[in-house]
Design a protein around this motif. Sequence first.
Motif, mmCIF file in Angstrom:
data_model
loop_
_atom_site.group_PDB
_atom_site.id
_atom_site.type_symbol
_atom_site.label_atom_id
_atom_site.label_comp_id
_atom_site.label_asym_id
_atom_site.label_seq_id
_atom_site.Cartn_x
_atom_site.Cartn_y
_atom_site.Cartn_z
ATOM 1 N N GLY A 141 34.239 47.116 37.113
ATOM 2 C CA GLY A 141 33.625 45.830 36.802
ATOM 3 C C GLY A 141 34.622 44.709 37.009
ATOM 4 O O GLY A 141 35.781 44.816 36.599
ATOM 5 N N HIS A 142 34.170 43.629 37.660
ATOM 6 C CA HIS A 142 35.044 42.489 37.974
ATOM 7 C C HIS A 142 34.365 41.179 37.582
ATOM 8 O O HIS A 142 33.137 41.110 37.485
ATOM 9 C CB HIS A 142 35.351 42.451 39.472
ATOM 10 C CG HIS A 142 36.054 43.666 39.970
ATOM 11 N ND1 HIS A 142 37.423 43.767 39.988
ATOM 12 C CD2 HIS A 142 35.578 44.839 40.473
ATOM 13 C CE1 HIS A 142 37.761 44.959 40.490
ATOM 14 N NE2 HIS A 142 36.665 45.616 40.793
ATOM 15 N N ALA A 143 35.174 40.160 37.403
ATOM 16 C CA ALA A 143 34.677 38.826 37.067
ATOM 17 C C ALA A 143 35.447 37.796 37.899
ATOM 18 O O ALA A 143 36.485 38.106 38.481
ATOM 19 C CB ALA A 143 34.869 38.545 35.578
ATOM 20 N N ASP A 144 34.919 36.568 37.919
ATOM 21 C CA ASP A 144 35.655 35.523 38.623
ATOM 22 C C ASP A 144 36.748 34.975 37.707
ATOM 23 O O ASP A 144 36.907 35.403 36.571
ATOM 24 C CB ASP A 144 34.720 34.438 39.161
ATOM 25 C CG ASP A 144 33.966 33.696 38.075
ATOM 26 O OD1 ASP A 144 34.543 33.433 36.996
ATOM 27 O OD2 ASP A 144 32.789 33.351 38.303
ATOM 28 N N GLU A 145 37.504 34.007 38.204
ATOM 29 C CA GLU A 145 38.689 33.522 37.497
ATOM 30 C C GLU A 145 38.397 32.646 36.289
ATOM 31 O O GLU A 145 39.284 32.393 35.468
ATOM 32 C CB GLU A 145 39.578 32.745 38.467
ATOM 33 C CG GLU A 145 38.953 31.434 38.925
ATOM 34 C CD GLU A 145 39.818 30.667 39.902
ATOM 35 O OE1 GLU A 145 40.934 31.100 40.199
ATOM 36 O OE2 GLU A 145 39.356 29.615 40.368
ATOM 37 N N ARG A 146 37.184 32.185 36.168
ATOM 38 C CA ARG A 146 36.860 31.285 35.066
ATOM 39 C C ARG A 146 36.722 32.073 33.766
ATOM 40 O O ARG A 146 36.265 33.204 33.764
ATOM 41 C CB ARG A 146 35.574 30.522 35.366
ATOM 42 C CG ARG A 146 35.728 29.658 36.616
ATOM 43 C CD ARG A 146 34.437 29.047 37.052
ATOM 44 N NE ARG A 146 33.514 30.093 37.500
ATOM 45 C CZ ARG A 146 32.273 29.873 37.889
ATOM 46 N NH1 ARG A 146 31.783 28.654 37.863
ATOM 47 N NH2 ARG A 146 31.518 30.860 38.303
ATOM 48 N N ASN A 177 36.575 37.905 30.325
ATOM 49 C CA ASN A 177 36.304 38.506 31.631
ATOM 50 C C ASN A 177 36.435 40.024 31.608
ATOM 51 O O ASN A 177 35.707 40.710 32.321
ATOM 52 C CB ASN A 177 37.191 37.875 32.697
ATOM 53 C CG ASN A 177 36.691 36.496 33.084
ATOM 54 O OD1 ASN A 177 35.500 36.259 33.152
ATOM 55 N ND2 ASN A 177 37.609 35.575 33.310
ATOM 56 N N LEU A 178 37.350 40.556 30.807
ATOM 57 C CA LEU A 178 37.431 42.022 30.663
ATOM 58 C C LEU A 178 36.150 42.565 30.041
ATOM 59 O O LEU A 178 35.616 43.589 30.482
ATOM 60 C CB LEU A 178 38.651 42.424 29.838
ATOM 61 C CG LEU A 178 39.989 42.359 30.561
ATOM 62 C CD1 LEU A 178 41.147 42.544 29.582
ATOM 63 C CD2 LEU A 178 40.061 43.420 31.662
ATOM 64 N N ALA A 179 35.643 41.873 29.020
ATOM 65 C CA ALA A 179 34.394 42.307 28.375
ATOM 66 C C ALA A 179 33.213 42.183 29.341
ATOM 67 O O ALA A 179 32.350 43.076 29.411
ATOM 68 C CB ALA A 179 34.152 41.489 27.112
#
Length: 170
Positions: A102-107, A113-115
């Motif tokens: 699972g990945h998220a953007d920088e915001r 973002n880890l959650a």
Amino acid sequence: MKLRFATVALLAGTAALAACKKEPPESLPPEPSPTTSAPTGPAQPTGPVLGTQAHFENAVNGRNVIYFDTDRYNIDSADMAALQTQAQYLAQYPNISITVEGHADERGTREYNLALGERRANAAKNYLVSLGLAANRIRTVSYGKERPVALGSNESAWAQNRRAVSVVVN
């Protein structure tokens, strides 16, 4: 006497070496012709090796990545189609397991973002399990914003980084 012996030995050695000199052949042998017979062993497979990430990506037509909207982790119809393709592959090869990253953007904060990455990975896993795959064949991990594929602080980069990636476990 010694001088005469040395001279005779030198002349004898020179004569012996001259007798060993080889003349080049008048013509060279013909080039080997290509064989036209079929190979005798089993044919070597071409393409990616079964059980590798390359084989998986090739078999699912590069649909090992699904994308999410901002702050979302729901599976939409495009994601469902990609996950169904992955499920068909995994059903065909029951010895292969995957990790859903699972990945998220920088915001947002690192913790947020880890959650969010974890919710995205679990959403993909839960959908694959709902299609009949064993849950113990699918691991999840969240990288949050730590592993972007696109650098930049714009919507295009952010959209590419909001994803879940299925990776073959060796």
